[in-house]
Scaffold this active site. Structure first.
Site: not given
Ligand code: FMN
Length: 382
Positions: A25, A128, A130, A165, A254, A278
């Site tokens: 995940y 954050q 949604y 995914r 974002k 993301h």
């Molecule tokens: C497992 C997972 C869950 C995430 N959940 C959210 C979320 O709930 N809200 C959100 O804005 N971004 C979410 N993201 C995106 C992260 O905020 C971020 O943009 C991203 O992880 C950055 O890349 P990096 O993991 O390479 O540092 C998620 C990313 C991952 C990998």
């Protein structure tokens, strides 16, 4: 975590500590996972200039965002359900971020509620958000966040629907899977007794903090489908205007990957934008964030702070980001894996590593202040 020397070490340890479904995940991406690899590789391809003989005996890594000074230009991106990575995960992460004086987020999809995290960490965080179909729930979330001390809502705009995914489908995360796959999942837990004890036994209640209202009466195996149904896929810039009007304070958007949308976000009321795909978990095949920044910075740089996440893995990358035109950067998976490895101490260690590497990188590049970093790096081949 004592023997960890770099961010990648956390990934190796987390793979052994976490149930495979949870590791996938965090680590996984959408479809062929091309964008996630691009995010990491394209930072590494940004060349830095080696500047010498500049008296680097005093290097100041601090940075100012929205009038507040932080210890260095790094924030912790929102990653959902951190309470599954370690006991009361969101609280432990928030405490480590506060200790290092760097921005971090509370989340819509968190295990602990906004109130629980805010009660244990006094500094005002970002929240954050949604966009959900039921605007009454969005309003209630914003009110709760404000009452808990949040000063900046961050609207994530790159998830009108949840992407495909494969790894999550196989592991059955939040979805129904075959009995055979379920048995495999349970067998996988046996050697992960440390996680079982920390999260399942000691980490109660294992809920969905802020959105329990939406999930009332839903089987835990069907949570993913219920969340998908509640995301508002009709979201537009008008929703940013609506949040801006309602919040009456600073708002961040974002998930911007293009200069046109950066411009529109600012026109709709965003006080800062986060360049983000993301972490590659949404539109696989979209450009990496490192390659996107120069175009965005040339169009909106100067009118609002630009932040970036996606693929930042070292202190060198933290220098590379402002060198292409950002004010600061953020990491997602690095802190998530660090949390899974060592809770609060793991996240503290990850932040220390990144800060130490940044100060070395600044010295070797001859930068005395983070505000002076702009404009010294070039993508390889230019
Ligand atoms: C497992 C997972 C869950 C995430 N959940 C959210 C979320 O709930 N809200 C959100 O804005 N971004 C979410 N993201 C995106 C992260 O905020 C971020 O943009 C991203 O992880 C950055 O890349 P990096 O993991 O390479 O540092 C998620 C990313 C991952 C990998």
């Amino acid at each position: 975590v004592r023997d960890v020397v770099c961010i990648d070490d956390f990934v190796r340890i987390a793979k052994k500590a976490l149930p495979i479904a949870l590791f996938d995940y965090i680590d996984g991406d959408s479809l062929a996972e091309v964008t996630r690899r691009g995010n990491v590789d394209d930072w590494a391809a940004v060349c830095l200039e080696q500047r010498v003989m500049r008296d680097v005996s005093t290097v100041d890594t601090s940075v100012e965002i929205f009038g507040e000074r932080h210890s260095f230009p790094l924030g912790l991106s929102p990653v959902g359900l951190a309470g599954m990575f370690a006991k009361r995960g969101e609280v432990q992460v928030a405490m480590a971020a506060r200790q290092h004086d760097i921005p971090r987020h509370l989340l819509t999809f968190s295990s602990s509620s906004v109130n629980e995290v805010a009660a244990k960490t006094s500094a005002p965080p970002w929240f954050q958000l949604y966009m959900l179909r039921d605007k009454k729930i969005v309003e209630a979330l914003l009110d709760r966040a404000r009452a808990a001390g949040v000063n900046v809502p961050v609207l994530t705009v790159d998830l009108p629907v949840v992407s495909v995914r494969y790894r999550d489908y196989r592991s059955g995360l939040g979805r129904n899977i075959s009995l055979q796959a379920k048995v495999k999942g349970v067998a996988d837990l046996i050697p992960r007794y440390g996680w079982l004890l920390d999260v399942v036994v000691r980490g109660h209640p294992l809920g969905f903090g802020n959105i329990e209202d939406i999930l009332r009466g839903v089987e835990r195996t069907n949570v993913g489908a219920r969340i998908d149904r509640n995301l508002d896929d009709s979201v537009t810039w008008r929703d940013v205007e609506w949040i801006k009007q309602r919040w009456k304070g600073k708002v961040v958007v974002k998930g911007i990957m293009n200069s046109l949308y950066a411009d529109q976000a600012i026109k709709a009321g965003a006080d800062a934008i986060i360049v983000s795909n993301h972490g590659g978990t949404q539109l696989d095949g979209v450009l990496s964030t490192a390659k996107t920044i120069p175009e965005i910075a040339s169009r909106v740089g100067g009118s609002a702070p630009i932040l970036v996440d996606g693929g930042i893995r070292s202190g060198l990358d933290i220098v590379r980001a402002p060198s292409l035109g950002t004010s600061s950067c953020m990491v997602g998976r690095p802190w998530a894996f660090a949390l899974a490895c060592g809770g609060y101490s793991g996240v503290m260690k990850a932040i220390e590593i990144l800060r130490f590497e940044l100060s070395i990188a600044m010295s070797l590049c001859g930068f005395l202040k983070t505000s002076g970093i702009v404009g010294f790096a070039l993508p390889r081949g230019t």
